[in-house]
Design an enzyme around this catalytic site. Structure first.
Site, PDB file in Angstrom:
ATOM      1  CD  GLU A 160      -2.818   1.028   2.521  1.00 48.23           C
ATOM      2  OE1 GLU A 160      -3.068  -0.091   3.017  1.00 48.23           O
ATOM      3  OE2 GLU A 160      -3.289   2.090   2.975  1.00 48.23           O
ATOM      4  CE  LYS A 168      -5.761  -1.822   5.896  1.00 48.36           C
ATOM      5  NZ  LYS A 168      -4.975  -0.886   5.054  1.00 48.36           N
ATOM      6  CG  ASP A 192       2.722 -16.832  11.905  1.00 49.13           C
ATOM      7  OD1 ASP A 192       1.832 -16.301  11.217  1.00 49.13           O
ATOM      8  OD2 ASP A 192       2.600 -17.946  12.432  1.00 49.13           O
ATOM      9  CG  HIS A 205      -3.909   8.417   0.365  1.00 54.75           C
ATOM     10  ND1 HIS A 205      -2.949   7.458   0.220  1.00 54.75           N
ATOM     11  CD2 HIS A 205      -4.615   8.077   1.452  1.00 54.75           C
ATOM     12  CE1 HIS A 205      -3.079   6.563   1.175  1.00 54.75           C
ATOM     13  NE2 HIS A 205      -4.082   6.920   1.952  1.00 54.75           N
TER      14      HIS A 205
HETATM   15  C1  MEV Z   1      -5.834   2.797   5.476  1.00 56.92           C
HETATM   16  O1  MEV Z   1      -4.934   1.787   5.088  1.00 56.92           O
HETATM   17  C2  MEV Z   1      -5.870   2.936   6.980  1.00 56.92           C
HETATM   18  C3  MEV Z   1      -6.886   3.953   7.527  1.00 56.92           C
HETATM   19  O2  MEV Z   1      -8.195   3.609   7.071  1.00 56.92           O
HETATM   20  C4  MEV Z   1      -6.798   3.849   9.048  1.00 56.92           C
HETATM   21  C5  MEV Z   1      -7.846   4.689   9.780  1.00 56.92           C
HETATM   22  O3  MEV Z   1      -8.932   4.935   9.237  1.00 56.92           O
HETATM   23  O4  MEV Z   1      -7.561   5.013  10.944  1.00 56.92           O
HETATM   24  C6  MEV Z   1      -6.592   5.333   7.041  1.00 56.92           C
END
Ligand code: MEV
Length: 407
Positions: free
Chosen positions: A100, A277, A293, A394
């Site tokens: 990513e 995430k 792992d 981004h």
């Molecule tokens: C994207 O890879 C991760 C985000 O969605 C994390 C978040 O929303 O805190 C930007």
């Protein structure tokens, strides 16, 4: 690669050497050509470990063929280095592999803000993994806990007899407990807690679980079931924190917006999972670069999040943020089973080179750095989301990249 280089690459333990730590402050690194960047990030790395990076032989086909089955080729990922990290008073260059865009830049950027406040601090528990032994239809399950407590020393000794080399290295089984999971059906599970040193520990605790099963069965009766590690290593936690001045993150208003974003995740599992995430963006990228792992890391992290503060949910964020005076304070906690020995740390030249770059002493220090990468990624994401929005951020990064590429 010459045979001497091959030999040195394979024989040298990855986590032993430690000269003066390099600075992780490498301003303008992203603008340099790849070879120059690599030279800057590997100045402190042994030539033999560095060699695969310089020749592109990070995973020779014959090594890959020994690592997995039905191998037909090599699947590559970028190997990047996140800059600006200061963890427990020491600068570290953090290897990351991720598909990513922006993850590495975002983590480096957040780490730069955090280092202005002294960097990341934290602690990692000893590397205690959990082996599970399942018994069904145990007669008198209500007596299981007391029976196991009485037989504790014999059970610990049986576990340690199965892993004498780990015991000789100072690790081994340190505790055992019984959990009555379902009294009605007599489902009782024993947990053996094993210090696995600098290993991830899966093979060691699987060995323990299988070795002690007959003794456990003789003690409690019933029907023997699974004997396997748990990927929720509750006694192998890592905690990191940081204290950043509101000015460094972009002002008090933005710091308060980050706290509001944290509170949102603390109340709403749908948001908490995305928040987490973003944390795992950093942790997984380091895990992949270092041949860890990552499935076990992911499983453990989300299971811990799902346990909630009370042990039974709701799913919660692994990291939280609060404004304290004119500072933003972040804290992250998760279980982390990572290794500096065994598995691909022994055989994968690219992984060994990445360890050379990171230069950590053992699994606990590695866990600390990985957690710091997670907290940095979280800070970067929340700062973008609470400010201009992630797409805008981004877009700016991509725009800058394509302008630079066109220069
Ligand atoms: C994207 O890879 C991760 C985000 O969605 C994390 C978040 O929303 O805190 C930007």
């Amino acid at each position: 690669m010459t045979s001497t280089q091959t030999h040195r690459t394979q024989a040298q333990p990855v986590a032993e050497k430690r000269d003066a730590a390099p600075t992780s402050r490498l301003p303008g690194l992203h603008r340099k050509p790849v070879a120059e960047r690599r030279a800057l990030c590997t100045e402190h790395v042994d030539e033999a470990l560095r060699f695969p990076l310089e020749t592109g032989a990070t995973l020779p086909l014959e090594v890959a063929d020994r690592m997995s089955e039905n191998v037909i080729a090599i699947q590559g990922l970028p190997l990047s280095v996140a800059t600006n990290f200061r963890v427990a008073g020491r600068d570290v260059l953090v290897p990351m592999s991720v598909e990513e865009p922006s993850v590495v830049a975002a983590a480096s950027n957040a780490a730069r803000m955090v280092r202005l406040g002294g960097g990341f601090e934290g602690e990692a528990d000893a590397a205690i993994m959990t082996a599970q032994v399942q018994l069904d239809e145990v007669p008198e399950p209500e007596l299981a806990t007391a029976r196991v407590a009485e037989a504790r020393d014999a059970l610990v000794a049986a576990a340690n007899a199965a892993i004498p080399r780990m015991v000789a290295r100072g690790g081994g089984c340190c505790d055992v407990e019984a959990r009555v999971v379902d009294a009605e059906t007599g489902l009782v599970v024993l947990h053996f807690y094993v210090d696995v040193g600098d290993a991830m520990g899966a093979n060691l605790v699987d060995t323990v679980a299988e070795a002690v099963a007959p003794e456990v069965h003789a003690l409690l009766g019933g029907t023997l079931g699974l004997r396997i590690l748990s990927n929720l290593p509750v006694r192998r936690m890592v905690r990191v924190g940081c204290r950043v001045s509101a000015d460094s993150v972009g002002g008090l208003e933005l710091a308060r917006a980050i706290e509001r974003a944290s509170r949102f995740a603390e109340r709403d599992p749908y948001r908490a999972v995305t928040h987490n995430k973003g944390i795992m963006n950093g942790i997984d990228a380091v895990a992949v670069a270092l041949g860890q792992d990552w499935r076990s890391i992911e499983a453990g992290a989300h299971a811990h999040a799902a346990m909630g503060a009370a042990g039974s949910g709701p799913y919660r964020p692994l990291a939280t943020w609060r404004v304290e005076g004119d500072h933003l304070v972040g804290a992250l906690e998760l279980p982390l089973a990572v290794a500096t020995v065994g598995g691909s740390t022994r055989v994968h030249p690219g992984v060994r080179a990445a360890f050379g770059i990171l230069d950590v002493k053992g699994a606990r220090e590695l866990a600390l750095v990985m957690a710091a990468a997670g907290l940095a990624s979280n800070l970067a994401a929340l700062r973008a989301l609470a400010g201009e929005g992630i797409q805008q951020g981004h877009m700016r990064l991509h725009a800058r990249k394509s302008t630079e590429e066109n220069r």
